[in-house]
Design an enzyme around this catalytic site. Structure first.
Site, PDB file in Angstrom:
ATOM      1  N   THR A  65      33.878  21.698  65.034  1.00 46.58           N
ATOM      2  CA  THR A  65      33.774  21.502  63.587  1.00 46.58           C
ATOM      3  C   THR A  65      34.043  20.052  63.211  1.00 46.58           C
ATOM      4  OG1 THR A  65      34.483  23.785  63.267  1.00 46.58           O
ATOM      5  CG2 THR A  65      34.603  22.337  61.358  1.00 46.58           C
ATOM      6  N   CYS A  66      35.103  19.485  63.738  1.00 49.37           N
ATOM      7  CA  CYS A  66      35.456  18.102  63.399  1.00 49.37           C
ATOM      8  C   CYS A  66      34.444  17.110  63.967  1.00 49.37           C
ATOM      9  CB  CYS A  66      36.866  17.777  63.897  1.00 49.37           C
ATOM     10  SG  CYS A  66      38.130  18.757  63.056  1.00 49.37           S
ATOM     11  N   HIS A  67      33.940  17.406  65.147  1.00 47.49           N
ATOM     12  CA  HIS A  67      32.959  16.522  65.780  1.00 47.49           C
ATOM     13  C   HIS A  67      31.692  16.419  64.916  1.00 47.49           C
ATOM     14  CE1 HIS A  67      31.567  14.219  69.215  1.00 47.49           C
ATOM     15  NE2 HIS A  67      30.440  14.889  69.207  1.00 47.49           N
ATOM     16  N   VAL A  70      33.122  14.378  61.195  1.00 49.22           N
ATOM     17  CA  VAL A  70      33.542  12.975  61.139  1.00 49.22           C
ATOM     18  C   VAL A  70      32.377  12.005  60.899  1.00 49.22           C
ATOM     19  CG1 VAL A  70      34.645  11.102  62.436  1.00 49.22           C
ATOM     20  CG2 VAL A  70      35.674  13.367  62.411  1.00 49.22           C
ATOM     21  N   ARG A 144      43.518  20.286  60.460  1.00 51.33           N
ATOM     22  CA  ARG A 144      42.456  19.437  59.934  1.00 51.33           C
ATOM     23  C   ARG A 144      42.707  19.247  58.449  1.00 51.33           C
ATOM     24  NH1 ARG A 144      37.457  21.125  58.697  1.00 51.33           N
ATOM     25  NH2 ARG A 144      37.652  22.874  60.114  1.00 51.33           N
TER      26      ARG A 144
END
Length: 179
Positions: A65-67, A70, A144
């Site tokens: 998800t973060c990848h 960002v 997060r």
């Protein structure tokens, strides 16, 4: 022997996450800079928040998800500047090598967004975002979140309730909330 050591390490990680975690920051709280590592293990920085508007984006390096999330912050760095933001920091509870590799993969041509390692989880703990992620990520990590600081004071803090979804930390949502 290896399983005993692995079990002891897992117990230690859980204990550290529990002991270090404090109440989550809220608007009006002062945030003190803790040492972070940028670009390598020997480049220790202590960000200056006083007199500045700063976005602290606290993701999990290389997590799905973060990848995917960002890059929106990298692509919209100028949009943040237009809203008065002086600096954007991606702060991960990872080692400096991981954060450097993540930055190189997401921004091979470079970026003004700073990718910093909070390798001991001290910063994440100080703002109440450290949690025990041992079952999935092998040790303590940060929730997060996005923290907006103005003059070292928390203006807003947004933490994802469900770490598999992007809602309150979405780049468009954060940009829309900036004055």
């Amino acid at each position: 022997m290896a399983s005993v050591l692995a079990s002891a390490a897992q117990t230690a990680h859980a204990a550290v996450a529990g002991l270090l975690s404090v109440a989550q920051v809220k608007p009006g709280d002062t945030v003190t800079a803790h040492p972070l590592k940028e670009g390598g293990p020997t480049n220790v920085i202590r960000p200056t928040f006083k007199g500045r508007t700063v976005i602290l984006f606290v993701p999990g390096a290389f997590t799905g998800t973060c990848h995917a999330q960002v890059p929106g912050y990298i692509e919209n760095a100028e949009g943040f500047k237009a809203k008065g933001v002086n600096e954007l920091y991606v702060v991960g509870v990872n080692d400096a090598f991981v954060m450097k590799a993540w930055k190189e993969q997401l921004a091979p041509g470079g970026t003004e967004v700073k990718f910093c390692a909070d390798d001991k989880g001290e910063f994440a703990s100080s703002v109440g975002l450290l949690f025990d992620a041992t079952p999935v990520l092998g040790g303590p990590r940060a929730k997060r979140a996005v923290v907006v600081l103005k003059d070292d004071k928390v203006e807003t803090v947004a933490v994802e309730e469900d770490p598999t979804k992007v809602t309150v930390t979405d780049v468009k949502t954060v940009l829309a909330h900036l004055a």
